[in-house]
Scaffold this active site. Structure first.
Site, PDB file in Angstrom:
ATOM      1  N   THR A 193     -11.526  -4.309   3.212  1.00  8.02           N
ATOM      2  CA  THR A 193     -11.233  -4.050   1.802  1.00  8.02           C
ATOM      3  C   THR A 193     -12.288  -4.666   0.880  1.00  8.02           C
ATOM      4  OG1 THR A 193      -8.932  -4.071   2.393  1.00  8.02           O
ATOM      5  CG2 THR A 193      -9.401  -4.562   0.108  1.00  8.02           C
ATOM      6  N   ARG A 221       1.092   5.368   5.264  1.00  6.34           N
ATOM      7  CA  ARG A 221       1.385   3.928   5.181  1.00  6.34           C
ATOM      8  C   ARG A 221       0.681   3.355   3.947  1.00  6.34           C
ATOM      9  NH1 ARG A 221      -2.455  -0.588   5.076  1.00  6.34           N
ATOM     10  NH2 ARG A 221      -1.474  -2.418   5.979  1.00  6.34           N
ATOM     11  N   GLY A 223      -0.500  -0.252   2.112  1.00 10.80           N
ATOM     12  CA  GLY A 223      -0.680  -1.679   2.394  1.00 10.80           C
ATOM     13  C   GLY A 223      -0.440  -2.537   1.162  1.00 10.80           C
ATOM     14  N   ASP A 224      -0.996  -3.731   1.192  1.00 11.15           N
ATOM     15  CA  ASP A 224      -0.786  -4.689   0.096  1.00 11.15           C
ATOM     16  C   ASP A 224      -1.712  -4.447  -1.098  1.00 11.15           C
ATOM     17  OD1 ASP A 224      -2.914  -5.417   1.908  1.00 11.15           O
ATOM     18  OD2 ASP A 224      -3.141  -7.238   0.721  1.00 11.15           O
ATOM     19  N   THR A 244      -7.417  -9.722   1.103  1.00 14.08           N
ATOM     20  CA  THR A 244      -7.801  -8.805   2.175  1.00 14.08           C
ATOM     21  C   THR A 244      -7.229  -9.317   3.485  1.00 14.08           C
ATOM     22  OG1 THR A 244      -9.623  -7.837   3.417  1.00 14.08           O
ATOM     23  CG2 THR A 244     -10.049  -9.992   2.438  1.00 14.08           C
ATOM     24  N   GLY A 245      -6.747  -8.398   4.301  1.00 14.22           N
ATOM     25  CA  GLY A 245      -6.173  -8.833   5.576  1.00 14.22           C
ATOM     26  C   GLY A 245      -5.073  -7.894   6.015  1.00 14.22           C
ATOM     27  N   GLY A 247      -2.129  -6.208   5.754  1.00 10.87           N
ATOM     28  CA  GLY A 247      -1.362  -5.976   4.537  1.00 10.87           C
ATOM     29  C   GLY A 247       0.127  -6.224   4.620  1.00 10.87           C
TER      30      GLY A 247
HETATM   31  N1  ASP Z   1      -5.166  -5.372   3.236  1.00 10.57           N
HETATM   32  C1  ASP Z   1      -5.584  -4.050   3.588  1.00 10.57           C
HETATM   33  C2  ASP Z   1      -4.390  -3.274   4.056  1.00 10.57           C
HETATM   34  O1  ASP Z   1      -3.560  -3.811   4.757  1.00 10.57           O
HETATM   35  C3  ASP Z   1      -6.618  -4.018   4.676  1.00 10.57           C
HETATM   36  C4  ASP Z   1      -7.737  -4.993   4.555  1.00 10.57           C
HETATM   37  O2  ASP Z   1      -7.776  -5.827   3.675  1.00 10.57           O
HETATM   38  O3  ASP Z   1      -8.635  -4.927   5.386  1.00 10.57           O
HETATM   39  O4  ASP Z   1      -4.294  -2.112   3.771  1.00 10.57           O
END
Ligand code: ASP
Length: 330
Positions: A193, A221, A223-224, A244-245, A247
């Site tokens: 992200t 789907r 995400g966050d 980022t991570g 989600g």
């Molecule tokens: N947080 C993002 C998600 O879960 C993905 C990411 O940050 O790499 O959609």
């Protein structure tokens, strides 16, 4: 009588000294503006991203940072700086946002983005869009030109088109590298992200995040990243955060807002609050990832519990840093 005049005078002098000292130290330590960006966090090792690729990432992070910094230096506002900085990263295929976004399990690109401004807690977001070239720009339009906070799918695209945001054929987002990574999903589970947080010259905070989500996510789907309080949050009383991570964990632990809440209700510093949420709460839950954040005094946090996070920052004071694996301290 004499005694009390003396005491009163000492008190007045003391008050003046404290005031001058505070004023001076604030004007020395508080930068006029601050910008921090991330290009995703993950568990890739030094070997997964070779030296040449690392150089390329550093170059693009520096270019993105320079775009935002130029705007802030010239008195531009935080939303403009975030939009232009993230637009650049969305257009750059190295990052998992806009062009270069990862694929869903049925082979599409579905993009999420959000923005929040700290002075009035206004926010906007789009989720699951397949044809908006720059989702962060659409999120800003949702914030400024609609009565809603989050628009998804077809409705978000129609709204964006009405707002003259560029719509592209979904093939625009295709990149060979992301397609291969879907094919190799078992080997390659990457985050990527992009995000940007800013303190501008007017003392305003804002945060923005844009993503293609997680490779091989189930189609539709969300995400966050487009969820205010999870992947993005900004409040002038505390801080601005972009995450980022993984989600699902960031949604369940309302990560971005939790950091702000710890500062607001427990009077913790940005560093302490980020550390508790990312390195304690998330680690205990099994959630991987990180955040970038800036507080109302211009302090920065770039905290992650993974091997690496693409990240960079710049302050009006001339302090600067960019990094992937190694520690880059503000
Ligand atoms: N947080 C993002 C998600 O879960 C993905 C990411 O940050 O790499 O959609």
């Amino acid at each position: 009588m004499k005694n009390s005049i003396l005491k009163f005078s000492i008190l007045i002098i003391l008050a003046i000294v404290i005031f001058v000292f505070n004023f001076k130290s604030n004007s020395i330590t508080k930068p006029e503006y601050v910008i921090v960006i991330h290009g995703g966090a993950g568990n890739a090792s030094n070997k997964d991203i070779n030296e040449e690729q690392q150089k390329e990432y550093i170059e693009k992070l520096n270019e993105a940072l320079a775009i935002g910094e130029e705007i802030l230096k010239n008195g531009g506002n935080c939303i403009d700086a975030i939009e232009k900085t993230i637009n650049f990263m969305e257009d750059c295929p190295l990052f998992n946002a806009g062009k270069g976004a990862v694929f869903t399990n049925d082979g599409h690109n579905e993009l999420d983005a959000s923005i929040m401004q700290g002075w009035d807690l206004n926010a906007g977001a789009v989720a699951g869009v397949r044809d908006i070239k720059n989702p962060i720009s659409a999120a800003i339009k949702v914030m400024t030109n609609s009565e809603h906070v989050l628009l998804s799918g077809k409705g978000a695209s129609e709204f964006a088109a009405e707002q003259l945001i560029e719509i592209v054929d979904s093939s625009y987002f295709f990149t060979e590298k992301r397609w291969e990574s879907l094919q190799n999903i078992l080997k390659s589970k990457k985050h990527g992200t992009v995000g940007c947080v800013v303190l501008d010259k007017y003392g305003n905070l804002a945060a923005g995040t844009s993503t293609g989500g997680m490779t091989n996510k189930k189609y539709n789907r969300i995400g966050d990243s487009p969820i205010i309080g999870a992947g993005t949050y900004a409040n002038n009383n505390t801080c601005a955060v972009s995450a980022t991570g993984h989600g699902e964990y960031f949604i369940r632990y309302t990560v971005a807002h939790d950091i702000s809440a710890l500062m607001e209700y427990k009077d913790l510093s940005l560093e302490e609050a980020s550390n508790i949420v990312i390195n304690e709460k998330l680690v205990n839950a099994g959630g991987t990832g990180g955040i970038i954040a800036v507080d109302k005094n211009g302090n920065i946090s770039m905290t992650y519990n993974t091997n690496m996070m693409f990240r960079a920052f710049a302050k009006s004071t001339g302090e600067k840093g960019v990094g992937i694996f190694e520690s880059v301290k503000p």
